[in-house]
Design a protein around this motif. Structure first.
Motif, PDB file in Angstrom:
ATOM      1  N   GLN B  56     -55.193  23.010  20.713  1.00 27.05           N
ATOM      2  CA  GLN B  56     -54.238  21.895  20.607  1.00 27.05           C
ATOM      3  C   GLN B  56     -54.270  21.332  19.182  1.00 27.05           C
ATOM      4  N   ILE B  57     -55.467  21.202  18.630  1.00 22.64           N
ATOM      5  CA  ILE B  57     -55.562  20.668  17.264  1.00 22.64           C
ATOM      6  C   ILE B  57     -54.976  21.671  16.277  1.00 22.64           C
ATOM      7  N   MET B  58     -55.357  22.947  16.440  1.00 21.88           N
ATOM      8  CA  MET B  58     -54.901  23.935  15.443  1.00 21.88           C
ATOM      9  C   MET B  58     -53.390  24.132  15.507  1.00 21.88           C
ATOM     10  N   ILE B  59     -52.866  24.345  16.729  1.00 20.36           N
ATOM     11  CA  ILE B  59     -51.454  24.724  16.839  1.00 20.36           C
ATOM     12  C   ILE B  59     -50.551  23.502  16.756  1.00 20.36           C
ATOM     13  N   TYR B  60     -50.882  22.487  17.572  1.00 22.66           N
ATOM     14  CA  TYR B  60     -49.981  21.338  17.612  1.00 22.66           C
ATOM     15  C   TYR B  60     -50.164  20.422  16.407  1.00 22.66           C
ATOM     16  N   ALA B  61     -51.425  19.860  16.366  1.00 16.59           N
ATOM     17  CA  ALA B  61     -51.650  18.857  15.324  1.00 16.59           C
ATOM     18  C   ALA B  61     -51.621  19.503  13.942  1.00 16.59           C
ATOM     19  N   GLY B  62     -51.900  20.831  13.894  1.00 14.90           N
ATOM     20  CA  GLY B  62     -51.895  21.487  12.589  1.00 14.90           C
ATOM     21  C   GLY B  62     -50.553  22.088  12.277  1.00 14.90           C
ATOM     22  N   ALA B  63     -50.284  23.224  12.898  1.00 15.42           N
ATOM     23  CA  ALA B  63     -49.123  24.018  12.471  1.00 15.42           C
ATOM     24  C   ALA B  63     -47.804  23.297  12.708  1.00 15.42           C
ATOM     25  N   VAL B  64     -47.606  22.792  13.923  1.00 16.24           N
ATOM     26  CA  VAL B  64     -46.296  22.196  14.229  1.00 16.24           C
ATOM     27  C   VAL B  64     -46.053  20.968  13.362  1.00 16.24           C
ATOM     28  N   MET B  65     -47.084  20.146  13.169  1.00 16.99           N
ATOM     29  CA  MET B  65     -46.848  18.934  12.376  1.00 16.99           C
ATOM     30  C   MET B  65     -46.591  19.265  10.914  1.00 16.99           C
ATOM     31  N   VAL B  66     -47.193  20.341  10.399  1.00 13.77           N
ATOM     32  CA  VAL B  66     -46.890  20.743   9.020  1.00 13.77           C
ATOM     33  C   VAL B  66     -45.425  21.161   8.935  1.00 13.77           C
ATOM     34  N   LEU B  67     -44.959  21.886   9.947  1.00 15.42           N
ATOM     35  CA  LEU B  67     -43.543  22.276   9.957  1.00 15.42           C
ATOM     36  C   LEU B  67     -42.644  21.049   9.996  1.00 15.42           C
ATOM     37  N   VAL B  68     -43.041  20.058  10.768  1.00 21.78           N
ATOM     38  CA  VAL B  68     -42.228  18.833  10.856  1.00 21.78           C
ATOM     39  C   VAL B  68     -42.151  18.157   9.492  1.00 21.78           C
ATOM     40  N   VAL B  69     -43.287  18.075   8.802  1.00 20.45           N
ATOM     41  CA  VAL B  69     -43.291  17.410   7.491  1.00 20.45           C
ATOM     42  C   VAL B  69     -42.437  18.213   6.510  1.00 20.45           C
ATOM     43  N   VAL B  70     -42.526  19.561   6.567  1.00 17.26           N
ATOM     44  CA  VAL B  70     -41.702  20.388   5.668  1.00 17.26           C
ATOM     45  C   VAL B  70     -40.226  20.156   5.963  1.00 17.26           C
ATOM     46  N   THR B  71     -39.891  20.035   7.233  1.00 14.83           N
ATOM     47  CA  THR B  71     -38.483  19.787   7.580  1.00 14.83           C
ATOM     48  C   THR B  71     -38.019  18.443   7.047  1.00 14.83           C
ATOM     49  N   ILE B  72     -38.889  17.431   7.100  1.00 10.51           N
ATOM     50  CA  ILE B  72     -38.509  16.120   6.562  1.00 10.51           C
ATOM     51  C   ILE B  72     -38.321  16.225   5.056  1.00 10.51           C
ATOM     52  N   MET B  73     -39.210  16.971   4.401  1.00 10.26           N
ATOM     53  CA  MET B  73     -39.103  17.127   2.943  1.00 10.26           C
ATOM     54  C   MET B  73     -37.838  17.898   2.579  1.00 10.26           C
ATOM     55  N   ALA B  74     -37.364  18.768   3.489  1.00  9.43           N
ATOM     56  CA  ALA B  74     -36.172  19.574   3.179  1.00  9.43           C
ATOM     57  C   ALA B  74     -34.891  18.775   3.386  1.00  9.43           C
TER      58      ALA B  74
END
Lengths: 98, 166
Positions: B56-74
């Protein structure tokens, strides 16, 4: 203990549902979806332990993988919309285009 | 001890889920969701599934949230300013950060609450593997394909955009 888990699950699920229904930003709606999936996982993991049923844990593992794939596709579509110069706002999206 | 730890994790998860709903800024909403996901993994750990807690930490809190931040930056510049405003009330942000730290401290100090300290399911997860590749083999293969296709969708989009730019 079970009541605490159930109330946590219900609260998290409906807060996620509220985010999906009330917010117009596609990204905020996606965050709401992630919250709803996590809420269901909480109950599944707890009940798996309670009834000693490892299949529920395997199901949670599969749900986490599917939710990761869903997030990738959802975020790709949001970035795609922005590349086309359109707002990632669900009220601005009227028709499905190929 | 397990019950009170569960109360803390559940309470924090619900409070920050409510905060996520109320945030105007997408960054602040994403950070609130991050705290919720960390608390959900603490609940997994207490319920006797440390493997799922780490996933949960690796996939959700890690990978998915990084994607969310990249999407906000885009986001386009005009929208980015609106999304990036981090008006999160700092006391709550401090709670959101200190709580996982406190849980980790309790974990290391007391050699961790016995996994499954809610009295259930301590040894269950060793049978996840045989289940995934036994009765759940078809579902496992389907999810593997789904993950592959979602990555290909992402790569396909990036390559198309590069072709447009040339």
């Amino acid at each position: 203990m079970t009541a605490l888990i159930y109330s946590t699950t219900i609260l998290l699920f409906f807060l996620g549902l509220a985010a999906v229904v009330l917010r117009r930003q596609l990204l905020a709606m996606l965050l709401g979806l992630e919250l709803m999936v996590s809420a269901v996982n909480v109950s599944l993991v707890y009940l798996a332990g309670l009834f000693s049923d490892a299949q529920a844990l395997a199901a949670v593992l599969i749900i986490i993988a599917v939710a990761a794939a869903e997030a990738v596709v959802g975020l790709t579509l949001i970035i795609d919309l922005r590349e086309q110069g359109r707002e990632a706002d669900c009220s601005a999206l009227r028709e499905l285009k190929g | 001890m397990g019950f009170w730890a569960l109360c803390a994790a559940s309470g924090a998860a619900v409070v920050f889920a409510g905060l996520m709903l109320l945030q105007r800024s997408l960054y602040a909403a994403a950070l609130c969701l991050l705290v919720v996901l960390l608390q959900v993994s603490a609940i997994f750990f207490l319920a006797g599934a440390p493997l799922l807690a780490f996933l949960q930490i690796m996939i959700y809190a890690g990978a998915v949230m990084v994607l969310v931040v990249v999407t906000i930056m885009a986001a386009p510049a005009a929208a980015r300013r609106r999304f990036a405003a981090l008006e999160a009330p700092w006391p709550l942000a401090a709670v959101g950060l200190l709580l996982p730290a406190a849980e980790l401290a309790v974990f290391f100090k007391r050699q961790g609450l016995p996994a499954g300290s809610l009295g259930a399911g301590a040894g269950l997860q060793s049978s996840i593997g045989p289940i995934l590749f036994g009765p759940y083999a078809a579902a496992t293969e389907a999810v593997t394909l789904l993950l592959l296709l979602s990555c290909l969708a992402l790569i396909g989009r990036v390559r198309e955009r590069r072709k447009d730019e040339r």
